[in-house]
Write a protein that holds these residues in place. Structure first.
Motif, PDB file in Angstrom:
ATOM      1  N   ALA A  95      -3.444  -9.642  17.176  1.00 28.78           N
ATOM      2  CA  ALA A  95      -3.732  -8.561  16.219  1.00 28.78           C
ATOM      3  C   ALA A  95      -2.628  -8.468  15.169  1.00 28.78           C
ATOM      4  N   PHE A  96      -1.379  -8.618  15.585  1.00 32.05           N
ATOM      5  CA  PHE A  96      -0.241  -8.576  14.661  1.00 32.05           C
ATOM      6  C   PHE A  96      -0.357  -9.675  13.603  1.00 32.05           C
ATOM      7  N   PHE A  97      -0.636 -10.896  14.041  1.00 32.74           N
ATOM      8  CA  PHE A  97      -0.771 -12.007  13.090  1.00 32.74           C
ATOM      9  C   PHE A  97      -2.000 -11.814  12.194  1.00 32.74           C
ATOM     10  N   ALA A  98      -3.070 -11.268  12.745  1.00 27.17           N
ATOM     11  CA  ALA A  98      -4.262 -10.992  11.932  1.00 27.17           C
ATOM     12  C   ALA A  98      -3.938  -9.977  10.838  1.00 27.17           C
ATOM     13  N   LEU A  99      -3.177  -8.939  11.172  1.00 26.18           N
ATOM     14  CA  LEU A  99      -2.796  -7.946  10.159  1.00 26.18           C
ATOM     15  C   LEU A  99      -1.902  -8.572   9.094  1.00 26.18           C
ATOM     16  N   ASN A 100      -1.025  -9.480   9.488  1.00 28.73           N
ATOM     17  CA  ASN A 100      -0.185 -10.169   8.511  1.00 28.73           C
ATOM     18  C   ASN A 100      -1.026 -11.016   7.558  1.00 28.73           C
ATOM     19  N   ILE A 101      -2.013 -11.694   8.090  1.00 31.37           N
ATOM     20  CA  ILE A 101      -2.903 -12.502   7.244  1.00 31.37           C
ATOM     21  C   ILE A 101      -3.702 -11.594   6.313  1.00 31.37           C
ATOM     22  N   LEU A 102      -4.197 -10.483   6.850  1.00 34.44           N
ATOM     23  CA  LEU A 102      -4.973  -9.543   6.048  1.00 34.44           C
ATOM     24  C   LEU A 102      -4.137  -8.935   4.923  1.00 34.44           C
ATOM     25  N   GLN A 103      -2.836  -8.800   5.139  1.00 37.26           N
ATOM     26  CA  GLN A 103      -1.964  -8.279   4.084  1.00 37.26           C
ATOM     27  C   GLN A 103      -1.903  -9.237   2.896  1.00 37.26           C
ATOM     28  N   GLY A 104      -2.201 -10.501   3.132  1.00 38.65           N
ATOM     29  CA  GLY A 104      -2.268 -11.454   2.032  1.00 38.65           C
ATOM     30  C   GLY A 104      -3.553 -11.326   1.239  1.00 38.65           C
ATOM     31  N   ILE A 105      -4.557 -10.725   1.837  1.00 44.38           N
ATOM     32  CA  ILE A 105      -5.846 -10.538   1.169  1.00 44.38           C
ATOM     33  C   ILE A 105      -5.907  -9.181   0.482  1.00 44.38           C
ATOM     34  N   VAL A 106      -5.512  -8.143   1.212  1.00 43.56           N
ATOM     35  CA  VAL A 106      -5.488  -6.779   0.671  1.00 43.56           C
ATOM     36  C   VAL A 106      -4.073  -6.526   0.156  1.00 43.56           C
ATOM     37  N   LYS A 107      -3.889  -6.569  -1.126  1.00 41.03           N
ATOM     38  CA  LYS A 107      -2.553  -6.450  -1.726  1.00 41.03           C
ATOM     39  C   LYS A 107      -2.142  -4.991  -1.893  1.00 41.03           C
ATOM     40  N   LYS A 108      -0.957  -4.673  -1.396  1.00 41.12           N
ATOM     41  CA  LYS A 108      -0.359  -3.343  -1.565  1.00 41.12           C
ATOM     42  C   LYS A 108       1.099  -3.548  -1.980  1.00 41.12           C
ATOM     43  N   PRO A 109       1.721  -2.561  -2.600  1.00 42.20           N
ATOM     44  CA  PRO A 109       3.096  -2.734  -3.070  1.00 42.20           C
ATOM     45  C   PRO A 109       4.147  -2.814  -1.958  1.00 42.20           C
ATOM     46  N   GLY A 110       3.843  -2.303  -0.773  1.00 43.22           N
ATOM     47  CA  GLY A 110       4.794  -2.358   0.330  1.00 43.22           C
ATOM     48  C   GLY A 110       4.080  -2.224   1.657  1.00 43.22           C
ATOM     49  N   ILE A 111       4.744  -2.594   2.729  1.00 40.60           N
ATOM     50  CA  ILE A 111       4.125  -2.567   4.054  1.00 40.60           C
ATOM     51  C   ILE A 111       3.698  -1.156   4.442  1.00 40.60           C
ATOM     52  N   ASP A 112       4.498  -0.170   4.102  1.00 41.88           N
ATOM     53  CA  ASP A 112       4.167   1.220   4.452  1.00 41.88           C
ATOM     54  C   ASP A 112       2.818   1.651   3.883  1.00 41.88           C
ATOM     55  N   HIS A 113       2.446   1.086   2.760  1.00 40.54           N
ATOM     56  CA  HIS A 113       1.204   1.489   2.092  1.00 40.54           C
ATOM     57  C   HIS A 113      -0.056   1.119   2.885  1.00 40.54           C
ATOM     58  N   TYR A 114       0.042   0.127   3.764  1.00 36.96           N
ATOM     59  CA  TYR A 114      -1.120  -0.255   4.562  1.00 36.96           C
ATOM     60  C   TYR A 114      -1.490   0.827   5.571  1.00 36.96           C
ATOM     61  N   TRP A 115      -0.537   1.670   5.924  1.00 40.12           N
ATOM     62  CA  TRP A 115      -0.775   2.754   6.878  1.00 40.12           C
ATOM     63  C   TRP A 115      -0.777   4.115   6.179  1.00 40.12           C
ATOM     64  N   SER A 116      -0.877   4.125   4.880  1.00 43.90           N
ATOM     65  CA  SER A 116      -0.876   5.363   4.111  1.00 43.90           C
ATOM     66  C   SER A 116      -2.088   6.229   4.474  1.00 43.90           C
ATOM     67  N   LYS A 117      -1.872   7.531   4.491  1.00 47.66           N
ATOM     68  CA  LYS A 117      -2.959   8.467   4.768  1.00 47.66           C
ATOM     69  C   LYS A 117      -3.466   9.123   3.488  1.00 47.66           C
ATOM     70  N   ARG A 118      -2.885   8.746   2.368  1.00 45.28           N
ATOM     71  CA  ARG A 118      -3.336   9.288   1.084  1.00 45.28           C
ATOM     72  C   ARG A 118      -4.733   8.766   0.777  1.00 45.28           C
ATOM     73  N   TYR A 119      -5.563   9.626   0.291  1.00 40.82           N
ATOM     74  CA  TYR A 119      -6.958   9.270  -0.002  1.00 40.82           C
ATOM     75  C   TYR A 119      -7.053   8.103  -0.985  1.00 40.82           C
ATOM     76  N   SER A 120      -6.184   8.077  -1.973  1.00 43.73           N
ATOM     77  CA  SER A 120      -6.273   7.053  -3.024  1.00 43.73           C
ATOM     78  C   SER A 120      -5.823   5.668  -2.561  1.00 43.73           C
ATOM     79  N   THR A 121      -5.007   5.581  -1.521  1.00 41.46           N
ATOM     80  CA  THR A 121      -4.489   4.280  -1.082  1.00 41.46           C
ATOM     81  C   THR A 121      -4.783   3.983   0.382  1.00 41.46           C
ATOM     82  N   ASN A 122      -5.594   4.787   1.014  1.00 36.36           N
ATOM     83  CA  ASN A 122      -5.874   4.656   2.436  1.00 36.36           C
ATOM     84  C   ASN A 122      -6.575   3.338   2.762  1.00 36.36           C
ATOM     85  N   THR A 123      -6.091   2.646   3.798  1.00 38.09           N
ATOM     86  CA  THR A 123      -6.740   1.461   4.346  1.00 38.09           C
ATOM     87  C   THR A 123      -6.827   1.693   5.856  1.00 38.09           C
TER      88      THR A 123
END
Length: 116
Positions: free
Chosen positions: A40-68
């Motif tokens: 699962a960890f490696f899958a999330l790392n690969i997915l981070q290459g597909i879903v681009k965000k400015p930083g790692i913290d943003h992938y777990w953001s709870k803000r409506y505009s940037t939520n994943t």
């Protein structure tokens, strides 16, 4: 993959027991990892290459505009960061710079040999 799990757990145990790790409060939450969790960890790392965000913290953001929400459903941000910190592929104690095929790549050598 089981070798990576073994080395990651060994390295995390060494670091958590050291005085350096006590400085990091997150380190006290370490629980041994499994093959499934590293998949699962490696899958999330690969997915981070597909879903681009400015930083790692943003992938777990709870803000409506940037939520994943997919990321937080798979693994918590704290756990992801701990796995990232302690991910290890080779045994530090077994390293001998005089007899190693490529001393500069010792940290990732088992992975390179497997891919080759």
């Amino acid at each position: 993959m089981s070798k990576i799990v073994e080395e990651t757990n060994k390295y995390a145990k060494q670091r958590v027991q050291s005085s350096v790790a006590r400085q990091f409060l997150k380190s006290k939450f370490w629980v041994e990892t499994t093959v499934e969790e590293l998949h699962a960890f490696f899958a999330l790392n690969i997915l981070q290459g597909i879903v681009k965000k400015p930083g790692i913290d943003h992938y777990w953001s709870k803000r409506y505009s940037t939520n994943t929400p997919f990321f937080s459903k798979i693994m918590s941000h704290r756990r992801f960061c701990l796995l990232q910190r302690y991910l290890h592929f080779s045994d530090n104690a077994a390293f001998d710079p005089q007899n190693h095929e490529c001393p500069k790549l010792v940290k990732v050598w088992p992975v390179l040999k497997h891919l080759k």
